[in-house]
Design an enzyme around this catalytic site. Structure first.
Site, PDB file in Angstrom:
ATOM      1  CG  HIS A  22      37.602  36.395  36.188  1.00 38.53           C
ATOM      2  ND1 HIS A  22      37.491  37.741  36.459  1.00 38.53           N
ATOM      3  CD2 HIS A  22      36.369  35.988  35.779  1.00 38.53           C
ATOM      4  CE1 HIS A  22      36.248  38.114  36.252  1.00 38.53           C
ATOM      5  NE2 HIS A  22      35.545  37.079  35.835  1.00 38.53           N
ATOM      6  CG  HIS A  64      33.693  42.580  31.828  1.00 40.54           C
ATOM      7  ND1 HIS A  64      32.994  43.659  32.355  1.00 40.54           N
ATOM      8  CD2 HIS A  64      33.228  41.488  32.488  1.00 40.54           C
ATOM      9  CE1 HIS A  64      32.171  43.233  33.288  1.00 40.54           C
ATOM     10  NE2 HIS A  64      32.294  41.924  33.401  1.00 40.54           N
TER      11      HIS A  64
END
Ligand code: G3P
Ligand code: CA
Length: 256
Positions: A22, A64
């Site tokens: 991730h 992100h």
């Protein structure tokens, strides 16, 4: 439904879930950088997840957050910053000084780096409302990358983004991210033409995994950083497990 790659297909014959790193191996290197992707591949992850945004001059970049403060030495929003300026930022020092000079990758760099060895899972953080023309740009970029596209899946919380992607190119794979389960997974899959689901692991139920598998959809819960949580999720037999610690998953899932 067109299942176009080995990540989005329900993995009936596999003995183990795929391992998803991730934001790369983001517990071991700065998230969403080539260093974190490289570390994930060294560990043996089957897939690498990362997030994308669009710069003021229309380049798709990997990060992100939508703003620069947390993971770079810049400030402001990606949508208000041009790609040249983004390229000059340091996306590694915030994590550790040895990563100083790490660049913000572009979408092209990320898929080109990851897909020869693993699947790329690309989370689209916003659609046209924030990033004009983003779905079209993705489809154009992927049309030039025939090899990469078979090993890439686009995911988002907003199903309209995924429908737009599929309407632009039916051979691109898509998966819906959910924090809460939809009323009817199958209805949603059919309406928005997705091949798979990415539910928050805490909300996943064994009966949902069975229902989705029975209907040919794959299931990819996110994100487990504690061994006991990963073990609990694995008992539901999902198609992948995801962590910021792919090294931990590798230990408990094994190879093969
Ligand atoms: O894989 C899904 C997960 O990445 C969604 O949450 O905030 O880490 O992008 P976030
Ligand atoms: Ca993400």
């Amino acid at each position: 439904m067109t299942a176009v790659n080995g990540f989005t297909e329900y993995r009936q014959d596999r003995q183990r879930p795929m391992i998803v790193a991730h934001r790369g191996a983001s517990a071991l290197a700065p998230e969403n950088t080539i260093s974190s992707f490289s570390r994930a591949l060294e560990i043996g992850a089957d897939a690498v997840e990362f997030d994308i945004h669009q710069s003021s001059d229309g380049r798709l970049v990997v990060m992100h957050d939508e703003s620069l403060e947390r993971t770079t030495n810049g400030s402001g929003f990606i949508k208000d910053t041009d790609s040249r300026k983004l390229r000059g930022l340091d996306a590694g020092s915030w994590y550790a000084s040895r990563f100083r000079g790490e660049k913000i990758p572009t979408l092209e760099e990320a898929v080109d780096f990851i897909t020869p060895a693993a699947y790329a899972i690309v989370e689209i953080k916003h659609g046209n409302d924030v990033y004009p023309g983003i779905e079209k740009k993705i489809a154009e970029l992927m049309s030039l990358r025939k090899g990469c596209r078979k090993r890439t899946v686009f995911i988002a919380f907003d199903p309209e983004i995924l429908l737009n992607i599929r309407e632009l190119d039916t051979e691109l794979s898509t998966g819906l991210l959910t924090a809460d389960p939809p009323d009817d997974y199958i209805d949603v899959a059919q309406e928005f033409l997705v091949q798979c689901f990415f539910p928050k692991w805490e909300k996943l139920k064994p009966e949902s995994v069975s229902l989705l598998h029975k209907n040919g959809y794959s299931v990819h819960p996110w994100v487990m950083d504690r061994e006991e949580d990963a073990a609990k999720v694995m008992s539901m037999k999902p198609d992948s497990v995801s962590s910021n610690h792919p090294d931990m998953l590798k230990r408990i899932v094994g190879g093969g």
